[in-house]
Design an enzyme around this catalytic site. Structure first.
Site, PDB file in Angstrom:
ATOM      1  N   ASP A 123     -56.334  52.215 -11.883  1.00  0.00           N
ATOM      2  CA  ASP A 123     -57.059  52.931 -12.953  1.00  0.00           C
ATOM      3  C   ASP A 123     -57.099  54.449 -12.742  1.00  0.00           C
ATOM      4  OD1 ASP A 123     -58.766  52.629 -10.837  1.00  0.00           O
ATOM      5  OD2 ASP A 123     -60.429  51.799 -11.986  1.00  0.00           O
ATOM      6  N   THR A 175     -51.656  47.002  -8.986  1.00  0.00           N
ATOM      7  CA  THR A 175     -52.650  47.062  -7.905  1.00  0.00           C
ATOM      8  C   THR A 175     -52.999  45.640  -7.490  1.00  0.00           C
ATOM      9  OG1 THR A 175     -54.950  47.588  -7.368  1.00  0.00           O
ATOM     10  CG2 THR A 175     -54.459  47.373  -9.683  1.00  0.00           C
TER      11      THR A 175
END
Ligand code: ATP
Length: 319
Positions: A103, A125
């Site tokens: 993010d 991720t």
């Protein structure tokens, strides 16, 4: 749109190479020129950009990490630094960027889009902490790695009637810990979504010992407490040998599992189709097995993913 650049940013994740491969090959098959940027936003700023051909992504689908390299480059928060990066992109006549990362990387992508270069982001991720997508690239591989580690700890903690604490990555998201704990048959789970009190955990362990439990595995997400100290506290109060294992970066490495390779391939392919339709400032996700796109703001502003209480309930009923 004729030229597209791709970069990986933030913590690396297995499947990033598969995503780059998918982006590059889909782009080339759509008669686009493809460029790779080394070391995330740092390489963009330092103008370390190469043209990518078919052969650059050969034998990549099975490789962990990211061959383009990744970096944390906090200086990218600075507008002047970003302006230099944009100049480098424009000099090479790159029309759009695809950014694979977490993010934080999404925030950088949003700002580049605002400066006139449309960006699309892919969730890369292991933490599975991005709002709006069921899964991120790398999550399932990390999960397998953690389960393997827990299985090994189980063998030795059973032999020695030991209590093992396993610290799992995920930052403020408990998905990896919860899923690994269920699949690894852990007796106790500590997640960021819970209020953690070591006294309560101890009480649960003492009850289990009284019931005849010979050993136990506690799965705990990172950043909750000092697990070495927790181990000492439990050992002192239970008189049972207690050891903490921090899995650390082992969880980030290794060849991606099939799901991550397929997810990365689908998302990369989809990202090119969206860029060709003129989209920017968007990110790619998967919802109920369907690949989707949505505004980067949605991912970054609603930071907290919905917690899977149903899974926790199951875990508790399996103790
Ligand atoms: P992971 O989830 O693995 O940690 P991430 O992408 O969230 O990955 P970060 O270190 O948060 O990792 O972000 C990666 C990079 O994105 C930063 O080093 C920085 O270069 C850029 N970045 C992060 N936040 C911003 C922001 N607000 N503005 C501009 N760039 C940013």
């Amino acid at each position: 749109i004729k030229r597209i650049g791709v970069l990986t940013s933030g913590g690396d994740a297995p499947g990033m190479n598969a995503a780059i491969r998918s982006i590059v090959r889909t782009g080339l098959n759509n008669k686009l020129e493809m460029f790779g940027i080394y070391d995330g936003y740092l390489g963009l700023y330092e103008n370390r950009i190469i043209q990518l051909k078919y052969s650059n992504v050969s034998n990549m689908i099975n490789r962990g990490g990211t061959f383009l390299g990744s970096a944390r480059f906090p200086e990218f928060h600075n507008h002047n630094i970003r302006t230099i990066a944009i100049k480098n992109i424009k000099n090479l006549k790159i029309d759009a960027l695809i950014i694979i990362g977490g993010d934080g990387s999404y925030l950088g992508a949003k700002k580049i889009t605002e400066l006139g270069i449309p960006c699309i982001s892919l969730p890369g991720t292991i933490d599975n902490d991005i709002f709006g997508t069921d899964y991120t690239i790398g999550y399932f591989t990390a999960l397998e790695t953690i389960i393997e580690a827990i299985d090994r700890l189980r063998d030795t903690s059973l032999s020695h009637q030991r209590i093992s604490i396993v610290e799992v990555m995920g930052r403020f998201c408990g998905d990896l810990t919860l899923s690994a704990a269920i699949a690894g048959g852990c007796e106790f789970i500590v997640l960021p979504n819970m209020i953690f009190k070591k006294e309560l955990l101890l009480k649960e362990i003492q009850i289990a010992i009284k019931k005849g439990k010979k050993h136990a595995i506690i799965a705990i997400t990172e950043c909750i407490c000092d697990v070495e100290q927790l181990a000492k506290y439990i050992e002192y109060n239970t008189n049972r040998e207690t050891r903490a294992t921090i899995l650390g970066h082992i969880q980030r490495g290794g060849a991606p599992v099939a799901y991550d390779r397929i997810l990365a391939s689908k998302m990369g392919n989809y990202a090119i189709s969206k860029i060709l339709k003129g989209y920017g400032g968007q990110c790619i996700g998967i919802k109920n097995e369907k690949i989707i796109h949505y505004d980067i703001d949605v991912a970054t502003k609603n930071k907290k993913k919905k917690f899977q209480y149903n899974l926790l309930k199951i875990a508790k009923e399996l103790y």
